[in-house]
Design a protein around this motif. Sequence first.
Motif, mmCIF file in Angstrom:
data_model
loop_
_atom_site.group_PDB
_atom_site.id
_atom_site.type_symbol
_atom_site.label_atom_id
_atom_site.label_comp_id
_atom_site.label_asym_id
_atom_site.label_seq_id
_atom_site.Cartn_x
_atom_site.Cartn_y
_atom_site.Cartn_z
ATOM 1 N N GLN A 76 -11.378 -23.597 13.512
ATOM 2 C CA GLN A 76 -10.582 -24.425 12.645
ATOM 3 C C GLN A 76 -8.935 -23.870 12.488
ATOM 4 N N PRO A 77 -8.244 -24.951 12.833
ATOM 5 C CA PRO A 77 -6.827 -24.643 12.954
ATOM 6 C C PRO A 77 -6.228 -23.831 11.621
ATOM 7 N N GLY A 78 -5.386 -22.575 11.844
ATOM 8 C CA GLY A 78 -4.935 -22.142 10.648
ATOM 9 C C GLY A 78 -5.744 -20.902 10.180
ATOM 10 N N VAL A 79 -7.002 -20.604 10.941
ATOM 11 C CA VAL A 79 -7.875 -19.621 10.466
ATOM 12 C C VAL A 79 -8.025 -18.597 11.322
ATOM 13 N N GLU A 80 -7.609 -17.483 11.259
ATOM 14 C CA GLU A 80 -7.977 -16.356 12.265
ATOM 15 C C GLU A 80 -8.771 -15.342 11.857
ATOM 16 N N ARG A 81 -9.181 -14.587 12.497
ATOM 17 C CA ARG A 81 -10.197 -13.341 12.178
ATOM 18 C C ARG A 81 -10.170 -12.181 13.360
ATOM 19 N N ARG A 82 -10.527 -11.095 12.405
ATOM 20 C CA ARG A 82 -10.508 -9.844 13.143
ATOM 21 C C ARG A 82 -12.049 -9.526 13.137
ATOM 22 N N MET A 83 -12.795 -9.409 14.322
ATOM 23 C CA MET A 83 -14.053 -9.306 14.264
ATOM 24 C C MET A 83 -14.573 -7.719 14.243
ATOM 25 N N LEU A 84 -15.374 -7.346 13.266
ATOM 26 C CA LEU A 84 -15.959 -6.103 13.129
ATOM 27 C C LEU A 84 -17.127 -5.702 13.878
ATOM 28 N N ASP A 85 -18.092 -6.685 13.321
ATOM 29 C CA ASP A 85 -19.454 -6.585 14.129
ATOM 30 C C ASP A 85 -20.011 -8.032 13.991
ATOM 31 N N ARG A 86 -20.918 -8.417 15.109
ATOM 32 C CA ARG A 86 -21.251 -9.757 15.473
ATOM 33 C C ARG A 86 -22.572 -9.918 16.209
ATOM 34 N N ILE A 87 -23.304 -10.532 15.692
ATOM 35 C CA ILE A 87 -24.555 -11.032 16.669
ATOM 36 C C ILE A 87 -24.630 -12.758 16.561
ATOM 37 N N GLY A 88 -24.232 -13.320 17.388
ATOM 38 C CA GLY A 88 -24.148 -14.768 17.546
ATOM 39 C C GLY A 88 -22.948 -15.574 17.901
ATOM 40 N N ASP A 89 -22.936 -16.772 17.919
ATOM 41 C CA ASP A 89 -21.614 -17.488 18.376
ATOM 42 C C ASP A 89 -20.946 -17.790 16.951
ATOM 43 N N GLU A 90 -20.842 -19.162 16.860
ATOM 44 C CA GLU A 90 -20.177 -19.584 15.259
ATOM 45 C C GLU A 90 -21.355 -19.632 14.090
ATOM 46 N N LYS A 91 -22.316 -19.593 14.307
ATOM 47 C CA LYS A 91 -23.623 -19.345 13.270
ATOM 48 C C LYS A 91 -24.000 -18.045 13.655
#
Length: 230
Positions: free
Chosen positions: A29-44
């Motif tokens: 989404q334009p204008g939304v950024e993130r710093r990933m800390l943990d993650r399992i999966g893609d956008e969901k």
Amino acid sequence: MTSSVWLNADFSLRVVINSETKPWVPSPQPGVERRMLDRIGDEKARATSIVRYAPAASFPAHEHPGGEEILVLSGTFAEGSTLHSAGTYLRNPPGSAHQPGSPAGCIIFVKLWQMNPADRATVCVNTRDATRWHHLIDRAVCPLYEGFGERVQVLRLQPGALLLPEGNDAGAELLVLQGSLLEAGHTLPQGAWLRLPPGDGLGVEAGPEGAELYLKAGHLRELIDLPPAR
């Protein structure tokens, strides 16, 4: 959920990250950024992230089948026409829906897909409300949520106070909001995120200026026994 991204996905391991040193990664989404800390999966995904909204940025209305937990770190976060100021804790249960955005920009701490499927509690707590706090000898506690073996709170620790004086039997996770923590001579500054397996973190204490932090415990209990992600 898809499983194209595996980041810090072995819950039996300690993770310590200074989130403020990580780069901002654009979201779809334009204008939304993130710093990933943990993650399992893609956008969901089952994910823990710091998310930054530029002024007027928003997502289309959408559901959260696994629930969403939010702590507003700075600025004003919006859900449709409802505004949430810095210090607000939100808990939207599995199956809930919203349209998130920010009129003037904000930074939020977000946890996705990390709730018990039977959890139906909607929570909104203003941690800047002094009446929410309980004062003890070396700390003040703002309870945020307790249920399904999970407990979430914001703590304000006096200098030198132990983070986990009662132990860590089920794993814990924390984000330093202000001040610092100390462990074995190492400083964990504002923005540090820690995920601690059971028995870990018992020597962590507040730094010389004290510390304010988000603390979550109990939610890793079932995940710790999972095999490491491949």
